[in-house]
Design an enzyme around this catalytic site. Structure first.
Site, PDB file in Angstrom:
ATOM      1  N   PHE A 159      11.456  56.868-113.943  1.00  0.00           N
ATOM      2  CA  PHE A 159      11.601  56.883-112.482  1.00  0.00           C
ATOM      3  C   PHE A 159      10.585  55.925-111.881  1.00  0.00           C
ATOM      4  O   PHE A 159       9.388  56.042-112.149  1.00  0.00           O
ATOM      5  CB  PHE A 159      11.397  58.288-111.895  1.00  0.00           C
ATOM      6  CG  PHE A 159      11.576  58.305-110.404  1.00  0.00           C
ATOM      7  CD1 PHE A 159      12.848  58.277-109.844  1.00  0.00           C
ATOM      8  CD2 PHE A 159      10.487  58.303-109.548  1.00  0.00           C
ATOM      9  CE1 PHE A 159      13.028  58.255-108.466  1.00  0.00           C
ATOM     10  CE2 PHE A 159      10.653  58.278-108.165  1.00  0.00           C
ATOM     11  CZ  PHE A 159      11.930  58.262-107.628  1.00  0.00           C
TER      12      PHE A 159
ATOM     13  N   ASP B  62       3.386  52.208-114.931  1.00  0.00           N
ATOM     14  CA  ASP B  62       3.598  52.928-113.683  1.00  0.00           C
ATOM     15  C   ASP B  62       2.812  54.236-113.779  1.00  0.00           C
ATOM     16  O   ASP B  62       3.276  55.208-114.361  1.00  0.00           O
ATOM     17  CB  ASP B  62       5.096  53.174-113.484  1.00  0.00           C
ATOM     18  CG  ASP B  62       5.391  53.960-112.202  1.00  0.00           C
ATOM     19  OD1 ASP B  62       4.446  54.539-111.630  1.00  0.00           O
ATOM     20  OD2 ASP B  62       6.564  54.001-111.797  1.00  0.00           O
TER      21      ASP B  62
ATOM     22  N   LYS C 186       0.721  58.315-105.412  1.00  0.00           N
ATOM     23  CA  LYS C 186       0.639  59.754-105.146  1.00  0.00           C
ATOM     24  C   LYS C 186      -0.747  60.318-104.799  1.00  0.00           C
ATOM     25  O   LYS C 186      -1.017  60.603-103.653  1.00  0.00           O
ATOM     26  CB  LYS C 186       1.265  60.519-106.310  1.00  0.00           C
ATOM     27  CG  LYS C 186       2.788  60.319-106.366  1.00  0.00           C
ATOM     28  CD  LYS C 186       3.479  61.294-107.264  1.00  0.00           C
ATOM     29  CE  LYS C 186       4.977  61.335-107.019  1.00  0.00           C
ATOM     30  NZ  LYS C 186       5.756  60.269-107.632  1.00  0.00           N
TER      31      LYS C 186
HETATM   32  C1  LIG Z   1       6.809  59.316-107.323  1.00  0.00           C
HETATM   33  C2  LIG Z   1       6.941  58.153-108.250  1.00  0.00           C
HETATM   34  C3  LIG Z   1       7.321  56.879-107.786  1.00  0.00           C
HETATM   35  C4  LIG Z   1       7.747  56.633-106.357  1.00  0.00           C
HETATM   36  O1  LIG Z   1       6.719  56.840-105.448  1.00  0.00           O
HETATM   37  P1  LIG Z   1       7.064  56.921-103.872  1.00  0.00           P
HETATM   38  O2  LIG Z   1       5.724  57.048-103.235  1.00  0.00           O
HETATM   39  O3  LIG Z   1       7.947  58.111-103.674  1.00  0.00           O
HETATM   40  O4  LIG Z   1       7.755  55.651-103.516  1.00  0.00           O
HETATM   41  C5  LIG Z   1       7.332  55.835-108.684  1.00  0.00           C
HETATM   42  N1  LIG Z   1       6.986  56.019-109.971  1.00  0.00           N
HETATM   43  C6  LIG Z   1       6.627  57.221-110.452  1.00  0.00           C
HETATM   44  C7  LIG Z   1       6.237  57.352-111.879  1.00  0.00           C
HETATM   45  C8  LIG Z   1       6.600  58.328-109.615  1.00  0.00           C
HETATM   46  O5  LIG Z   1       6.287  59.529-110.096  1.00  0.00           O
END
Ligand SMILES: *Cc1c(COP(=O)(O)O)cnc(C)c1O
Length: 398
Positions: A139, A224, A253
């Site tokens: 994701f 990420d 986050k």
């Molecule tokens: C939550 C998340 C995102 C997206 O972050 P947003 O602030 O909602 O755009 C991208 N990568 C990972 C691994 C995430 O957990």
């Protein structure tokens, strides 16, 4: 009618239905607790989806936000912003990176990373090397490049045509990844532990093998760490436990304990490929968000929070394993630090609702993995309280 019901009716009339919302109207938070508009208390083991790392309304972050709000909230990235500089210094002092680009979310941080990877590759290897590989079940956010990178069909559904130049590989299998790399590949992007995909932990040594593959094939490695970063797995960044370094890392986050922020980190020689005018963000790194970020990171680094994350994480995982031995519908418990998944052989949605009714906030991802990403300050006593509730609702499963 109580106040919660009234708000839920109003919500249903004006808010776009992109989320299936649970019937909760939170209005106040402190530490690991939140209260709804009717005064009911909840223990929060979701923490805004891994956002409130220091708990709700952490005093130092609140003080920093108040002070900054009274001083300067926003100016422009045409100027030099002390709080932004300080947060970048803190991030660079404590990571592999030498430069930081600030934005407002995880998706935006990944956009910056993907744009940097493509620009670097074009300027280094020519125009025919722009493909980026990402993992199945990954994701990476909800923008067009984010959903193109995301290895889940349900997230792409209905939005074609997507951004070209992405292909996916099975997560955790180095041979499969090696076989996926093609002549046009310029970068591999992955989460150290997949969050939204079900708290999936790769085999030991996998990230190091990915690093070696990238070195051998001259590929960039983008981690990420939007969810795994900022202490979530027990170290400031998850890669620190893997004996390797990424080329680019994205954060969001937990970075400002709830104020919107994102960051893309890289070494100087790589970041140099993003020159003046090549990328930007109006709000990115503004004084308010970065003041909150500085207070968050300083607290995280100096107040035993990481040690608590490791200790409470081990305790929570052991307690969940105890429940797993009692309830046969629990197929697996896995996690690192305070990022823990409980895989079920049944649908988890009803359990989340039952937990909410008993004052416990948890989440279910990919339909059957209960996810625990509480504040990193959570205590054993709070975990014990949560386990009592879970034991009760698990006992009702027939
Ligand atoms: C939550 C998340 C995102 C997206 O972050 P947003 O602030 O909602 O755009 C991208 N990568 C990972 C691994 C995430 O957990």
């Amino acid at each position: 009618m109580n106040q919660s019901q009234a708000w839920i009716e109003r919500n249903d009339k004006v808010i776009t239905k992109t989320y299936g919302r649970y019937p909760l109207v939170p209005v106040r938070g402190q530490g690991c607790l939140v209260w709804d508009v009717d005064g009911r208390e909840y223990l929060d083991l979701l923490a805004g989806v891994a956002v409130n790392i220091l708990g709700h309304c952490a005093p130092k972050v609140v003080a920093a936000i108040k002070a900054q709000a009274e001083t300067l909230i926003h100016c422009s990235n045409y100027y030099n912003i002390p709080q932004q500089i300080r947060l970048a210094e803190l991030l660079c002092e404590n990571s592999f990176a030498e430069r930081v680009f600030f934005c407002n979310s995880g998706a935006e941080a990944n956009e910056a990373a993907l744009k940097l990877a493509r620009k670097y590759s074009r300027e280094t290897h020519g125009a025919n090397r722009a493909e980026i590989l990402t993992a199945n079940a990954s994701f990476h956010g909800r923008t067009f490049a984010g959903i193109s990178a995301t290895g889940q069909d349900k997230i792409k559904e209905g939005f074609a045509p997507l951004v070209p130049g992405f292909r996916h590989f099975p997560f955790g299998d180095i041979d499969a990844l090696r076989a996926t790399v093609g002549p046009e590949t310029c970068a591999i992007m992955l989460e150290p532990i997949q969050g939204e995909g079900g708290v999936n932990i790769p085999p030991a040594g996998y990230l190091k093998q990915v690093r070696e593959l990238c070195d051998e094939q001259h590929l960039l490695l983008i981690l990420d760490e939007v969810q795994t970063g900022c202490g979530r797995t027990g170290s400031l960044f998850a890669y620190e436990q893997e004996g390797m370094l990424p080329d680019i890392m994205t954060l969001a986050k937990g970075l400002a304990n709830g104020v919107p922020i994102g960051a893309m980190l890289a070494r100087d020689s790589l970041a140099a490929h993003l020159g003046p005018g090549s990328h930007g963000s109006t709000f990115g790194g503004n004084p308010l968000a970065t003041a909150a970020g500085v207070a968050t990171l300083e607290t995280l680094l100096h107040e035993g929070i990481l040690a608590n994350c490791r200790a409470s994480g081990a305790y929570l995982q052991a307690e969940l394993e105890r429940l797993a031995r009692k309830y046969p519908f629990i197929a697996a418990v896995r996690g690192r630090g305070l990022m823990i998944g409980v895989e079920l052989s049944i649908e988890g949605g009803e359990l989340v609702k039952a937990a909410l009714q008993r004052g416990l906030l948890i989440n279910c991802t990919v339909g059957k993995v209960l996810r625990f990403v509480p504040p990193l300050i959570i205590t054993r006593k709070e975990i014990d309280r949560a386990m009592c509730v879970l034991d009760e609702i698990f006992a009702e499963v027939v």
